[in-house]
Design a protein around this motif. Structure first.
Motif, PDB file in Angstrom:
ATOM      1  N   ILE A   1     -32.967   8.487  31.696  1.00 32.26           N
ATOM      2  CA  ILE A   1     -33.380   9.751  31.075  1.00 32.26           C
ATOM      3  C   ILE A   1     -33.765  10.728  32.179  1.00 32.26           C
ATOM      4  N   GLY A   2     -32.969  11.751  32.376  1.00 37.47           N
ATOM      5  CA  GLY A   2     -33.209  12.683  33.467  1.00 37.47           C
ATOM      6  C   GLY A   2     -33.545  14.089  33.034  1.00 37.47           C
ATOM      7  N   ARG A   3     -33.425  14.370  31.729  1.00 38.54           N
ATOM      8  CA  ARG A   3     -33.698  15.714  31.223  1.00 38.54           C
ATOM      9  C   ARG A   3     -34.921  15.691  30.310  1.00 38.54           C
ATOM     10  N   ALA A   4     -35.770  16.710  30.445  1.00 43.58           N
ATOM     11  CA  ALA A   4     -36.995  16.771  29.653  1.00 43.58           C
ATOM     12  C   ALA A   4     -36.706  16.786  28.163  1.00 43.58           C
ATOM     13  N   GLU A   5     -35.640  17.491  27.758  1.00 45.68           N
ATOM     14  CA  GLU A   5     -35.340  17.606  26.331  1.00 45.68           C
ATOM     15  C   GLU A   5     -34.858  16.291  25.721  1.00 45.68           C
ATOM     16  N   ASP A   6     -34.522  15.307  26.560  1.00 48.87           N
ATOM     17  CA  ASP A   6     -34.072  14.013  26.051  1.00 48.87           C
ATOM     18  C   ASP A   6     -35.207  13.013  25.856  1.00 48.87           C
ATOM     19  N   VAL A   7     -36.398  13.365  26.314  1.00 49.59           N
ATOM     20  CA  VAL A   7     -37.536  12.441  26.225  1.00 49.59           C
ATOM     21  C   VAL A   7     -38.048  12.402  24.787  1.00 49.59           C
ATOM     22  N   GLN A   8     -38.157  11.194  24.238  1.00 43.94           N
ATOM     23  CA  GLN A   8     -38.667  10.999  22.887  1.00 43.94           C
ATOM     24  C   GLN A   8     -39.989  10.222  22.930  1.00 43.94           C
TER      25      GLN A   8
END
Length: 299
Positions: free
Chosen positions: A43-50
């Motif tokens: 996970i490298g993008r902030a918007e992908d963090v759940q």
């Protein structure tokens, strides 16, 4: 996401609520640890963090035996970070918003006994420049109850030896006036007269200097404290906060009122100061049972 972290730390540094350098370092260290874990999970993008990503991370910390206070602090850092990203439009929601923080155990602070403090304060070799300085720092900590970060932030102008007080300014730039007892005042006077002029090289205003002439650091003081504790025969449980705990406990044991101790320590909440009351009461009870000739008799 590393660029987001740099931007976030910069906003804290320049914001209205100024954080201390130590707070900023703590935020950055916490966030980089979390990002390192997320990167390992792809996970490298902030918007992908759940939320479940973060829940797994904090569960892993718990399984590793990390302290509840450490986990809770990291949660605060992550929650603030994503709140910043949300406000800036970088993410559409805050995945850390509803994370369940671990329950923090309220432990009574452990204070040094009076005889241990005496051994610690007399351990430095006062025939050396370093020993004179170390004695002054330790005496001031015990005499005022200030935090180590406050101690090393003291400037020459904050010390009023003739009037017997120190102006202490915390990380939030709140000032309090703390009395300075005779032993501490004498130790500081000896340091100012005999040692500081030899250490000072750049004309700075820092009160306590290292042997290179720069302001004393937290790490530098921690090394001094550990060495001095060994020389005084005090166990490994000693921390930079130990003299602050001893200051409060010994004042309360000897009859100081709670409000005065709260003000001198800079506690915003009286309940924080009350943690020391039970310890003082326990100590008084121990002394009574040891000293009273009829204390051990059954009723």
């Amino acid at each position: 996401m590393n660029e987001h972290v740099k931007s976030f730390i910069g906003s804290l540094r320049e914001g209205e609520r100024k954080r201390s350098p130590y707070t900023l370092q703590s935020y950055e260290r916490d966030l980089l640890q979390v990002l390192g874990y997320l990167a390992g999970e792809g996970i490298g993008r902030a918007e992908d963090v759940q939320k479940h990503h973060l829940s797994l991370y904090f569960r892993q910390l718990k399984q590793q035996g990390r302290a509840a206070a450490t986990i809770s602090r990291q949660m605060v850092s992550v929650r603030a970070f994503f709140h910043y990203l949300l406000a800036g439009g970088a993410v559409s929601s805050n995945p850390a918003l509803h994370l369940e923080a671990p329950k923090l155990e309220k432990r009574q602070p452990q204070a040094l006994a009076t005889e241990e403090v005496d051994r610690l304060l007399t351990a430095p070799d006062r025939a050396t420049d370093a020993g004179v300085r170390d004695t002054a720092m330790l005496e001031v900590l015990y005499a005022t109850g200030m935090r180590v970060s406050e101690l090393i932030s003291l400037d020459l102008e904050h010390v009023q030896l003739t009037l017997g007080f120190i102006r202490c300014i915390n990380a939030k730039e709140q000032e309090r006036i703390i009395p300075l007892g005779g032993a501490a005042a004498e130790a500081v006077a000896a340091y100012l007269e005999r040692v500081r002029p030899k250490l000072a090289k750049d004309g700075g205003q820092a009160l306590f200097l290292n042997l290179q002439g720069s302001r004393m650091t937290r790490q530098g003081f921690w090394k001094i404290l550990k060495r001095t504790a060994r020389e005084a025969g005090i166990g490994s449980g000693l921390t930079p906060h130990s003299l602050r705990h001893a200051f409060a406990s010994h004042l309360l044991q000897n009859g100081a009122d709670l409000r005065s101790v709260q003000e001198m320590m800079g506690h915003a909440d009286l309940q924080t100061t009350q943690l020391y009351v039970q310890q003082a009461k326990s100590r008084i009870k121990d002394v009574y049972h040891q000293a009273h000739p009829r204390a051990k008799r059954n009723p």
